[in-house]
Motif scaffolding. Structure first.
Motif, PDB file in Angstrom:
ATOM      1  N   LEU A  38      35.328  -8.894 -15.974  1.00 46.06           N
ATOM      2  CA  LEU A  38      34.935  -8.313 -14.481  1.00 46.06           C
ATOM      3  C   LEU A  38      35.848  -8.922 -13.513  1.00 46.06           C
ATOM      4  N   GLN A  39      35.871 -10.364 -13.722  1.00 39.39           N
ATOM      5  CA  GLN A  39      36.529 -11.131 -12.618  1.00 39.39           C
ATOM      6  C   GLN A  39      38.013 -10.502 -12.590  1.00 39.39           C
ATOM      7  N   GLU A  40      38.817 -10.302 -13.793  1.00 37.02           N
ATOM      8  CA  GLU A  40      40.315  -9.596 -13.727  1.00 37.02           C
ATOM      9  C   GLU A  40      40.296  -8.354 -13.125  1.00 37.02           C
ATOM     10  N   ARG A  41      39.182  -7.540 -13.384  1.00 38.90           N
ATOM     11  CA  ARG A  41      39.287  -6.171 -12.890  1.00 38.90           C
ATOM     12  C   ARG A  41      38.957  -6.250 -11.366  1.00 38.90           C
ATOM     13  N   LEU A  42      38.158  -7.054 -10.803  1.00 42.65           N
ATOM     14  CA  LEU A  42      38.114  -7.128  -9.301  1.00 42.65           C
ATOM     15  C   LEU A  42      39.258  -7.804  -8.690  1.00 42.65           C
ATOM     16  N   GLN A  43      39.924  -8.883  -9.260  1.00 40.20           N
ATOM     17  CA  GLN A  43      40.986  -9.507  -8.582  1.00 40.20           C
ATOM     18  C   GLN A  43      42.399  -8.658  -8.703  1.00 40.20           C
ATOM     19  N   LYS A  44      42.506  -7.849  -9.867  1.00 38.76           N
ATOM     20  CA  LYS A  44      43.575  -6.927 -10.030  1.00 38.76           C
ATOM     21  C   LYS A  44      43.294  -5.805  -9.708  1.00 38.76           C
ATOM     22  N   HIS A  45      42.371  -5.396  -8.990  1.00 39.78           N
ATOM     23  CA  HIS A  45      41.972  -4.133  -8.269  1.00 39.78           C
ATOM     24  C   HIS A  45      42.162  -3.155  -9.401  1.00 39.78           C
ATOM     25  N   ASP A  46      41.744  -3.334 -10.512  1.00 37.84           N
ATOM     26  CA  ASP A  46      42.075  -2.281 -11.850  1.00 37.84           C
ATOM     27  C   ASP A  46      40.726  -1.313 -11.575  1.00 37.84           C
ATOM     28  N   SER A  47      39.384  -1.780 -11.395  1.00 40.97           N
ATOM     29  CA  SER A  47      38.328  -0.956 -11.131  1.00 40.97           C
ATOM     30  C   SER A  47      37.539  -0.952  -9.775  1.00 40.97           C
ATOM     31  N   VAL A  48      36.727  -0.224  -9.582  1.00 38.43           N
ATOM     32  CA  VAL A  48      35.883  -0.255  -8.425  1.00 38.43           C
ATOM     33  C   VAL A  48      34.386  -0.293  -8.888  1.00 38.43           C
ATOM     34  N   ILE A  49      33.815  -1.182  -8.410  1.00 42.93           N
ATOM     35  CA  ILE A  49      32.332  -1.187  -8.944  1.00 42.93           C
ATOM     36  C   ILE A  49      31.422  -1.122  -7.819  1.00 42.93           C
ATOM     37  N   PHE A  50      30.539  -0.166  -7.808  1.00 42.01           N
ATOM     38  CA  PHE A  50      29.492  -0.199  -6.948  1.00 42.01           C
ATOM     39  C   PHE A  50      28.017  -0.712  -7.460  1.00 42.01           C
ATOM     40  N   ILE A  57      20.686  -7.706  -7.454  1.00 43.16           N
ATOM     41  CA  ILE A  57      21.577  -6.519  -8.119  1.00 43.16           C
ATOM     42  C   ILE A  57      20.573  -5.979  -9.432  1.00 43.16           C
ATOM     43  N   VAL A  58      20.250  -4.658  -9.385  1.00 43.99           N
ATOM     44  CA  VAL A  58      19.634  -4.051 -10.440  1.00 43.99           C
ATOM     45  C   VAL A  58      20.536  -3.044 -11.188  1.00 43.99           C
ATOM     46  N   GLY A  59      21.597  -2.555 -10.787  1.00 43.97           N
ATOM     47  CA  GLY A  59      22.351  -1.507 -11.345  1.00 43.97           C
ATOM     48  C   GLY A  59      23.797  -1.575 -10.607  1.00 43.97           C
ATOM     49  N   PHE A  60      24.706  -0.886 -11.396  1.00 40.50           N
ATOM     50  CA  PHE A  60      26.057  -0.927 -11.318  1.00 40.50           C
ATOM     51  C   PHE A  60      26.598   0.475 -11.925  1.00 40.50           C
ATOM     52  N   THR A  61      27.589   0.859 -11.517  1.00 42.62           N
ATOM     53  CA  THR A  61      28.779   1.807 -11.929  1.00 42.62           C
ATOM     54  C   THR A  61      30.129   1.112 -11.844  1.00 42.62           C
ATOM     55  N   GLN A  62      31.019   1.392 -12.854  1.00 41.29           N
ATOM     56  CA  GLN A  62      32.131   1.008 -12.744  1.00 41.29           C
ATOM     57  C   GLN A  62      33.239   2.341 -12.882  1.00 41.29           C
ATOM     58  N   LEU A  63      34.209   2.180 -11.875  1.00 42.80           N
ATOM     59  CA  LEU A  63      35.059   3.282 -11.899  1.00 42.80           C
ATOM     60  C   LEU A  63      36.463   2.931 -12.201  1.00 42.80           C
ATOM     61  N   TYR A  64      37.356   3.767 -13.165  1.00 43.54           N
ATOM     62  CA  TYR A  64      38.669   3.130 -13.375  1.00 43.54           C
ATOM     63  C   TYR A  64      39.466   4.396 -12.723  1.00 43.54           C
ATOM     64  N   PRO A  65      40.705   4.081 -12.363  1.00 40.35           N
ATOM     65  CA  PRO A  65      41.360   5.272 -11.868  1.00 40.35           C
ATOM     66  C   PRO A  65      42.215   5.826 -12.807  1.00 40.35           C
ATOM     67  N   TRP A  76      38.958   9.769 -10.974  1.00 44.68           N
ATOM     68  CA  TRP A  76      38.182   8.565 -11.373  1.00 44.68           C
ATOM     69  C   TRP A  76      37.490   8.673 -12.780  1.00 44.68           C
ATOM     70  N   ILE A  77      37.730   7.872 -13.510  1.00 47.38           N
ATOM     71  CA  ILE A  77      36.820   7.795 -14.863  1.00 47.38           C
ATOM     72  C   ILE A  77      35.608   6.825 -14.648  1.00 47.38           C
ATOM     73  N   LEU A  78      34.285   7.526 -14.546  1.00 48.21           N
ATOM     74  CA  LEU A  78      32.966   6.957 -14.447  1.00 48.21           C
ATOM     75  C   LEU A  78      33.082   6.294 -15.625  1.00 48.21           C
ATOM     76  N   ASN A  79      33.206   5.126 -16.181  1.00 44.08           N
ATOM     77  CA  ASN A  79      32.993   4.493 -17.199  1.00 44.08           C
ATOM     78  C   ASN A  79      31.722   3.851 -17.773  1.00 44.08           C
ATOM     79  N   ASP A  80      31.267   3.110 -16.791  1.00 47.88           N
ATOM     80  CA  ASP A  80      30.047   2.417 -17.128  1.00 47.88           C
ATOM     81  C   ASP A  80      28.917   2.907 -15.853  1.00 47.88           C
ATOM     82  N   LEU A  81      27.752   2.956 -16.441  1.00 52.80           N
ATOM     83  CA  LEU A  81      26.490   2.998 -15.387  1.00 52.80           C
ATOM     84  C   LEU A  81      25.379   2.404 -16.098  1.00 52.80           C
ATOM     85  N   PHE A  82      24.848   1.412 -15.270  1.00 54.47           N
ATOM     86  CA  PHE A  82      23.674   0.580 -15.935  1.00 54.47           C
ATOM     87  C   PHE A  82      22.685   0.264 -14.925  1.00 54.47           C
ATOM     88  N   VAL A  83      21.340   0.605 -15.236  1.00 51.82           N
ATOM     89  CA  VAL A  83      20.271   0.132 -14.367  1.00 51.82           C
ATOM     90  C   VAL A  83      19.556  -0.610 -15.243  1.00 51.82           C
TER      91      VAL A  83
END
Length: 147
Positions: A38-50, A57-65, A76-83
């Motif tokens: 996740l650190q690499e994704r955020l630092q390289k702007h490879d994905s967007v996480i809400f 923090i109780v949930g997240f979703t991760q998008l890949y361009p 956008w590929i909505l790859n991950d969704l978790f609560v």
């Protein structure tokens, strides 16, 4: 409940949820590698996480361009969704999906895509209630290229 785009300072709690997400999909827990990933994704702007937070923090979703060659537009590929289990069935996933859709619109995307397990009927019902349609036109394949 607040939903916002994650930044590097949110890495620790997101990594914990990401590890739980992977365990949900029958992967061995590996918090250290989850954090690095996740650190690499955020630092390289490879994905967007809400993330969704009620103070924690109780949930997240991760998008890949990605892009559509046919339409020549962004997708956008909505790859991950978790609560987390204690917060499910409270509308948090819907809030995360709404934030992802708004972001996709703001970035000029033509669509978002996602995949879910065939047995995950509750997720399918949620996606369909928000206007997602199941692809009946194309088969999707994958090829494992490494061991």
């Amino acid at each position: 409940m607040e939903v916002f785009q994650a930044k590097i300072e949110h890495l620790e709690p997101i990594a914990i949820l990401f590890d739980q997400y992977r365990v949900f999909y029958r992967q061995a827990s590996d918090l250290a590698t989850a954090k690095i990933f996740l650190q690499e994704r955020l630092q390289k702007h490879d994905s967007v996480i809400f993330v969704a937070s009620d103070g924690q923090i109780v949930g997240f979703t991760q998008l890949y361009p990605s892009f559509s060659s046919v339409s020549m537009q962004r997708i956008w590929i909505l790859n991950d969704l978790f609560v987390v289990a204690t917060h499910r069935r409270q509308g948090i996933a819907k809030l995360l999906l709404t934030a992802a859709k708004q972001y996709a619109q703001e970035t000029g995307a033509i669509r978002m895509t996602l995949a879910t397990q065939i047995s995950n009927l509750s997720a399918q019902a949620l996606y369909e209630s928000l206007g997602y349609t199941r692809d009946e036109e194309f088969y999707h394949y994958s090829l494992r290229v490494s061991e």
